[in-house]
Write an enzyme that holds these catalytic residues in place. Structure first.
Site, mmCIF file in Angstrom:
data_model
loop_
_atom_site.group_PDB
_atom_site.id
_atom_site.type_symbol
_atom_site.label_atom_id
_atom_site.label_comp_id
_atom_site.label_asym_id
_atom_site.label_seq_id
_atom_site.Cartn_x
_atom_site.Cartn_y
_atom_site.Cartn_z
ATOM 1 C CD GLU A 11 17.324 -9.506 47.753
ATOM 2 O OE1 GLU A 11 18.212 -8.758 48.210
ATOM 3 O OE2 GLU A 11 17.275 -9.841 46.555
ATOM 4 C CG ASP A 193 26.784 -5.558 54.593
ATOM 5 O OD1 ASP A 193 27.736 -5.129 53.923
ATOM 6 O OD2 ASP A 193 25.790 -6.115 54.066
#
Length: 226
Positions: A11, A193
């Site tokens: 990230e 997701d």
């Protein structure tokens, strides 16, 4: 100075690759990377996964670097009708695993605190304008933070009716810590997701790096205007 917090290497790696005049400062085993991005003074840190890590790092950042804004960047699980690759600009934050309702509090509310922690209206408006300029589609909504990878909607006990919502493991703890330091924050989360879908784990594995890089890239683009 602007602070940027991500939970995992994936990230923040893109941001570190572009960080100019890099200086590494280690505090309590956490590495804080000072430098410049888009002509903006920044400090970037990987906090590690989970609420305790996030709260510790946000507190250190507030005390040691005194940023004028903190950005929480990374990926999250989405709640339908969100879809993989959607963007959520979180306007409020709540814990998804904090429960003292027996004493009259709302689910997720910490005693002595409001039900929600909130992103900065000022910087939300600025980030929204930047996203529109970049033609990035996004939703404003709720970020639910738990020390658990949520894979079943039965585990989402926070009311998400009429809300776009994601689940993740850090942002509320960051917002909680920064609220006491009176430092504004915003959180940009890319959906990797969708909770409860049969393809959830496969989607996470497939989209984790892509969504993390997209989140970091948008963070990078926002910096010049903040």
């Amino acid at each position: 100075m602007i602070g940027i917090i991500g939970a995992m290497d994936v990230e923040i790696n893109l941001l570190l690759e572009k960080l100019e005049n890099q200086e590494v400062i280690t505090i309590n085993d956490y590495k804080f990377y000072k430098g410049a991005l888009n002509n903006q003074a920044v400090v970037i840190v990987k906090c590690g996964v989970g609420k305790v890590n996030a709260g510790i790092v946000a507190t250190i950042m507030a005390l040691e670097f005194k940023p004028r804004l903190v950005i929480s960047t990374g990926i999250a699980g989405g709640i339908s009708p969100l879809k993989p690759k959607d963007v959520l600009l979180a306007e409020k934050f709540i814990y998804g695993d904090f429960d003292v309702r027996i004493f009259g509090y709302k689910y997720g509310q910490v005693p002595g605190e409001n039900e929600y922690f909130f992103a900065s209206d000022k910087y939300l408006a600025k980030v929204e304008n930047i996203l529109k300029t970049l033609n990035v589609s996004y939703h404003r909504g709720l970020s639910i933070t738990s020390d658990k990878f949520i894979s079943n909607m039965a585990d989402v006990l926070v009311d998400t009716k009429n809300e776009y919502a994601v689940t993740e493991m850090e942002s509320t703890a960051i917002a909680h810590a920064l609220s006491h330091a009176e430092i504004p924050m915003v959180a940009l989360r890319f959906v990797s997701d969708i909770i409860g879908e049969a393809s959830q784990i496969n989607d996470y594995m497939e989209f984790e790096r892509e969504m993390a890089n997209l989140s970091a890239n948008i963070c990078l683009n926002c910096l010049g205007e903040l």
